[in-house]
Design an enzyme around this catalytic site. Structure first.
Site, PDB file in Angstrom:
ATOM      1  N   SER A  60     -74.905 -37.843  57.471  1.00  0.00           N
ATOM      2  CA  SER A  60     -73.634 -37.776  56.749  1.00  0.00           C
ATOM      3  C   SER A  60     -72.464 -37.821  57.735  1.00  0.00           C
ATOM      4  CB  SER A  60     -73.575 -36.492  55.921  1.00  0.00           C
ATOM      5  OG  SER A  60     -73.602 -35.357  56.775  1.00  0.00           O
ATOM      6  N   TYR A  61     -71.256 -37.865  57.186  1.00  0.00           N
ATOM      7  CA  TYR A  61     -70.048 -37.977  58.010  1.00  0.00           C
ATOM      8  C   TYR A  61     -69.991 -36.817  59.010  1.00  0.00           C
ATOM      9  CZ  TYR A  61     -65.175 -38.945  59.153  1.00  0.00           C
ATOM     10  OH  TYR A  61     -64.023 -39.256  59.829  1.00  0.00           O
ATOM     11  N   PRO A  62     -69.876 -37.122  60.318  1.00  0.00           N
ATOM     12  CA  PRO A  62     -70.038 -36.056  61.327  1.00  0.00           C
ATOM     13  C   PRO A  62     -68.763 -35.279  61.661  1.00  0.00           C
ATOM     14  CG  PRO A  62     -69.907 -38.178  62.415  1.00  0.00           C
ATOM     15  CD  PRO A  62     -69.795 -38.453  60.947  1.00  0.00           C
ATOM     16  N   ASP A 100     -60.973 -38.266  56.115  1.00  0.00           N
ATOM     17  CA  ASP A 100     -60.380 -37.161  56.861  1.00  0.00           C
ATOM     18  C   ASP A 100     -58.920 -37.524  57.117  1.00  0.00           C
ATOM     19  OD1 ASP A 100     -60.482 -39.082  58.857  1.00  0.00           O
ATOM     20  OD2 ASP A 100     -61.920 -38.010  60.108  1.00  0.00           O
TER      21      ASP A 100
END
Length: 625
Positions: free
Chosen positions: A332-334, A122
């Site tokens: 998974s990536y939050p 991100d």
């Protein structure tokens, strides 16, 4: 024999360990680093598609490696007028406890040909990757830099990421660097001004940090705005006509189409005209299939809203727990804005892993046995991560109480997405009595479908309606003219606050929870359970006297664009996006935003009496008005 050396660096120790274990296949040597108990170096061999058989060192940082601060000569709060901080020299610093981590990267980079970055995919992770790259280049200026693109720490996904390195995104690095500089300059100048001017007004404020943040204040502004609406609310009396009819021992309540009116005389005249007409006529009977849509795939904002509504946790707690579940390889990536799954997504394997659970295993098996439906697609896609979903099965014994709640929500939401909409039959009946129209609505739930696994949604059958036919007449069993009073809105709840922040561009999906936590930490707001909500009641926000005073004070300064409103920060967030998309440069965005806030600062400084007066009125004199 392995050839060249590859240095891999993750954002957190848990991710470094998980990636090393997956790539090493158990053949890994672990070394602690000097000066930090959390960071380890994992050494193993691995055959990369791009670089061949390599000797790998996998290590990590602990989030941001560096910070931005003012030149030490500005350290004392009285060293300069706060407005000078808009232009003061800044220096990039490394905290004492992270120096050993930076040195480890420099040292490991000396003998490495490639730096392979495994920070979160991100904007913030990209900037941390940039910090890692800068340290590595101090040790080896010629090192080649690549990054891994991944959304979870499941083995197959990690191996795929290892075999498909990509370039770093400098635009994202620059966007975060711009945000860091703006937050430092704007936050420090306003915070120093507030503290120097307001702390001396009261003993209670003397040691309190009265901080300012360009996201913090609009967030507080939403809370104070709702508080003022509740406090200033004056109930009004209204009148309405109630019509009931009993048939087949069922009492049917028909609602007036006008709902209610505030003029008693007008309602009296209408009601008397209706009474002259002894019979009501059925004008419409409609039965039609209806559905309750299954939820969309899960985004970060939705996880925070629903978590604070249903799990008895704050959004900040929900995000902290989700991060832990991600690091442990369970979800998974939050942090994602995406509410649509890619076409080639492997649903079946993920659903299959959930069939062993005692609570939702049977439902998951039903999906495998033919009940699966491709999830709905929302309108958001951040092109970085899929929606939040379970990756591996986590037995309840492997999780603490809060982890269980968040994990269960993520799993149930995912299974609900893969199920079918709930199906029912809606009945709508309209009647004409005198000159007025009345209606009633009935619902019969025929197939619960996704509702069987997703208890957070409610959709219940209403009382069965008796049979009516169009054109028939009946004599009302009961008809009354009744009065009532309008009621005040409730104080702002956390799900409502997150919705407002999201709609107004305050913070990112990843930082909203932090801004909310900050206004609580600064004692600008208190929370309490909403009355009448029972033990699991959602929390509502009440501003403290200081919170009310700050917002009212800034409003009284007479700014063209108040800092308690979202417009300035929203504009800044849009500029960050423009940097990410390569449409604007970091330098011009920083300068432009600083010019806007400097103007606000100068006006605030010249009208500082308005802030002092508001704090005196509410905090010193002990009243909320």
């Amino acid at each position: 024999m392995p050839g060249q050396k590859i240095l891999c660096v993750a954002e957190k120790p848990a991710i470094a360990k998980a990636v090393a274990q997956h790539l090493a296949g158990g053949q890994v040597t672990t070394h602690p680093i000097r000066g930090n108990q959390y960071v380890k170096n994992y050494e193993f061999d691995y055959n990369f598609r791009q670089w061949g058989n390599c000797s790998v060192t996998m290590t990590s940082v602990l989030g941001h490696l560096t910070g931005l601060d003012f030149d030490p000569k500005y350290k004392s709060w009285k060293s300069c007028h706060p407005r000078e901080l808009f232009d003061a020299n800044t220096v990039t610093t490394i905290d004492k406890d992270k120096k050993s981590v930076a040195e480890n990267i420099q040292q490991q980079a000396r003998h490495a040909r490639v730096l392979f970055i495994w920070t979160d995919c991100d904007r913030e992770g990209e900037h941390i990757g940039g910090e890692v790259r800068d340290q590595a280049k101090k040790g080896n200026p010629n090192i080649i830099v690549k990054r891994a693109r991944f959304s979870n720490t499941e083995k197959a996904h990690v191996v795929q990421a290892a075999q498909s390195p990509i370039d770093m995104d400098e635009c994202q690095v620059n966007a975060v660097a711009a945000r860091i500089e703006l937050d430092l300059r704007i936050g420090a100048s306003f915070t120093r001004l507030q503290c120097l001017e307001l702390q001396r007004l009261s003993e209670t404020l003397h040691d309190q940090t009265i901080s300012y943040g360009s996201c913090q204040f609009p967030t507080l502004g939403f809370v104070v705005d709702r508080y003022n609406r509740v406090r200033n609310f004056k109930p009004e009396t209204f009148w309405l006509i109630k019509l009931t009819h009993t048939r087949d021992k069922i009492k049917v309540n028909f609602n007036w189409q006008r709902v209610h009116l505030f003029d008693r005389a007008a309602v009296t005249i209408i009601f008397e005209a209706c009474l002259d007409d002894k019979l009501a006529t059925v004008t419409k009977v409609q039965k039609k299939p209806t559905s309750k849509w299954r939820p969309l795939p899960l985004t970060t904002v939705e996880l925070q809203k629903q978590g604070s509504r249903f799990l008895c946790m704050t959004s900040h707690q929900v995000m902290a727990v989700a991060e832990k579940l991600y690091q442990k390889g369970f979800i998974s990536y939050p942090r994602t804005e995406t509410d649509q799954f890619p076409r080639e997504f492997g649903f079946e394997a993920l659903i299959q892993r959930q069939t062993q659970d005692n609570s939702w295993g049977q439902f998951a098996q039903g999906l495998i046995n033919g009940g699966f439906h491709t999830p709905r697609s929302g309108s958001h896609n951040d092109q970085a991560h899929p929606p939040i979903h379970p990756v591996n099965y986590a037995a309840a014994s492997a999780l603490d109480q809060n982890e269980k709640k968040v994990y269960e929500f993520v799993v149930r939401r995912f299974l609900a997405c893969c199920s079918e909409d709930a199906k029912g039959e809606a009945t709508d009946i309209e009647v004409r009595w005198g000159s007025e129209t009345f209606h009633t609505h009935g619902l019969l739930v025929l197939q619960r479908n996704y509702l069987d696994v997703y208890p957070y949604d409610k959709w219940e059958s209403s009382q069965q309606l008796p049979a009516y036919t169009v054109g028939e007449t009946f004599k009302p069993t009961e008809a009354n003219m009744v009065d009532g009073k309008t009621t005040a809105p409730g104080y702002l709840t956390e799900p409502e606050l997150i919705t407002l922040m999201d709609a107004n561009g305050i913070g990112t999906d990843a930082t909203m929870a932090e801004h909310i936590a900050k206004i609580k930490d600064r004692a600008y707001v208190d929370t309490r359970p909403r009355s009448g909500g029972g033990r699991n009641s959602v929390q509502e926000f009440i501003p403290t006297t200081l919170g009310v005073a700050l917002i009212e004070g800034y409003d009284n300064v007479g700014l063209d664009v108040s800092v308690s409103k979202p417009f300035l920060r929203k504009e800044m967030e849009l500029k960050m996006k423009a940097i990410c998309e390569g449409r604007r440069s970091k330098t011009e965005v920083v300068q432009e935003s600083l010019d806007q806030y400097r103007e606000v600062f100068v006006k605030t400084n010249s009208q500082i009496g308005a802030l002092r007066d508001a704090v005196t009125k509410y905090v010193v004199n002990g009243g909320r008005g």
